[in-house]
Design an enzyme around this catalytic site. Structure first.
Site, short mmCIF file in Angstrom:
data_model
loop_
_atom_site.label_atom_id
_atom_site.label_comp_id
_atom_site.label_asym_id
_atom_site.label_seq_id
_atom_site.Cartn_x
_atom_site.Cartn_y
_atom_site.Cartn_z
NE ARG A 126 -30.48 37.89 24.30
CZ ARG A 126 -29.26 37.44 24.02
NH1 ARG A 126 -29.08 36.52 23.10
NH2 ARG A 126 -28.22 37.91 24.67
NE ARG A 156 -30.21 39.50 19.92
CZ ARG A 156 -29.10 39.09 20.51
NH1 ARG A 156 -28.42 38.08 19.98
NH2 ARG A 156 -28.65 39.71 21.57
NE ARG A 205 -20.18 35.64 27.74
CZ ARG A 205 -21.21 35.71 26.87
NH1 ARG A 205 -21.77 34.64 26.38
NH2 ARG A 205 -21.68 36.87 26.53
NE ARG A 239 -25.49 41.34 26.07
CZ ARG A 239 -26.35 41.17 25.07
NH1 ARG A 239 -27.37 42.01 24.92
NH2 ARG A 239 -26.21 40.17 24.24
#
Ligand code: AP5
Ligand code: ZN
Length: 218
Positions: free
Chosen positions: A156, A123, A88, A167
């Protein structure tokens, strides 16, 4: 088959990795899952990584590169592997190239930022396996429970909105340039260059899976 799944946080890398690893019988190497396992185990790496991950920043290239180099030496990688969330940064990609690690395909899953925010808030994950669900888009069979083990699903810590925005910024600044990096390599005509494929990542999970399989000739 050796491939890289490239995409923003929440693009569906983990979701699609589950199908790809089964289809090609290759291990999924998720640097995020490896770091979360280290955090859970309370290792020195985990203690250092937790603060960085919770802030939505990237763990240092040296640490990540060593982690992956060690992982791909293991016997289950002889037949290939799937990188999820790695590389990344350009230095991570360059380290693999310099080490002569062959890559057949780079699959870029493209999802607009507005869609990402919706996905992250819903999520839920099964920490032990890395299996991922969404309360609306991809719900488990029993609310709050993993389909395979029946164990509790969790959220998370880096899925809170402020951290997701950070992010995403990090993705655009440091990871998105990899698309140009691999495209330039693919166009160079070099025999070892990977093929790069772009997949629109919006639509049903199954439709995206089928597009990826088709692009990989499966
Ligand atoms: P990592 O774990 O790699 O996180 P990420 O790249 O931010 O990606 P995510 O896991 O958040 O998303 P995903 O693309 O896997 O999406 P998913 O399938 O879950 O990294 C975490 C942290 O670790 C980093 O921030 C960094 O600090 C550190 N780190 C890791 N690797 C590193 C590296 N190489 N270098 C340095 N630092 C590193 O899907 C998301 C949600 O959407 C789910 O709820 C899912 O059910 C749902 N969904 C999936 N597909 C669809 C669809 N088609 N339609 C609707 N919903 C969908
Ligand atoms: Zn993931």
């Amino acid at each position: 088959m050796r491939l890289i799944l490239l995409g923003a946080p929440g693009a569906g890398k983990g979701t699609q990795a589950n199908y790809i690893k089964e289809k090609f019988n290759i291990p999924q190497i998720s640097t995020g899952d490896m770091l979360r396992a280290a955090v859970k185990a309370g290792t020195p790496l985990g203690l250092a990584a937790k603060k960085i991950m919770d802030a939505g920043a990237l763990v240092s290239d040296d640490i990540i590169i060593n982690l992956v180099k060690e992982r791909i030496k293991e016997s289950d990688c002889a037949n290939g592997f799937l990188f999820d969330g790695f590389p990344r940064t350009i230095p991570q990609a360059q380290a693999m190239k310099d080490a002569g690690v062959p890559i057949d395909y780079v699959v870029e899953v493209d999802v607009p930022d507005s869609e990402i925010i919706k996905r992250m808030s819903g999520r839920r994950v099964h920490p032990a396996s890395g299996r991922t669900y969404h309360v609306v888009f991809n719900p488990p069979k029993v609310e709050g429970k993993d389909d395979v083990t029946g164990e509790e699903l969790v959220q998370r810590p880096d899925d809170v909105e402020d951290t997701v925005v950070k992010r995403l910024n990090v993705y655009h600044e440091q990871t998105k340039p990899l698309v140009d990096y691999y495209s330039a390599w693919a166009k160079s005509g070099e025999a070892k260059a990977p093929k790069i494929v772009h997949i629109p990542g919006v639509g049903s999970v199954e439709n995206i899976r089928d597009q990826i399989f088709r692009a990989l000739g499966a």
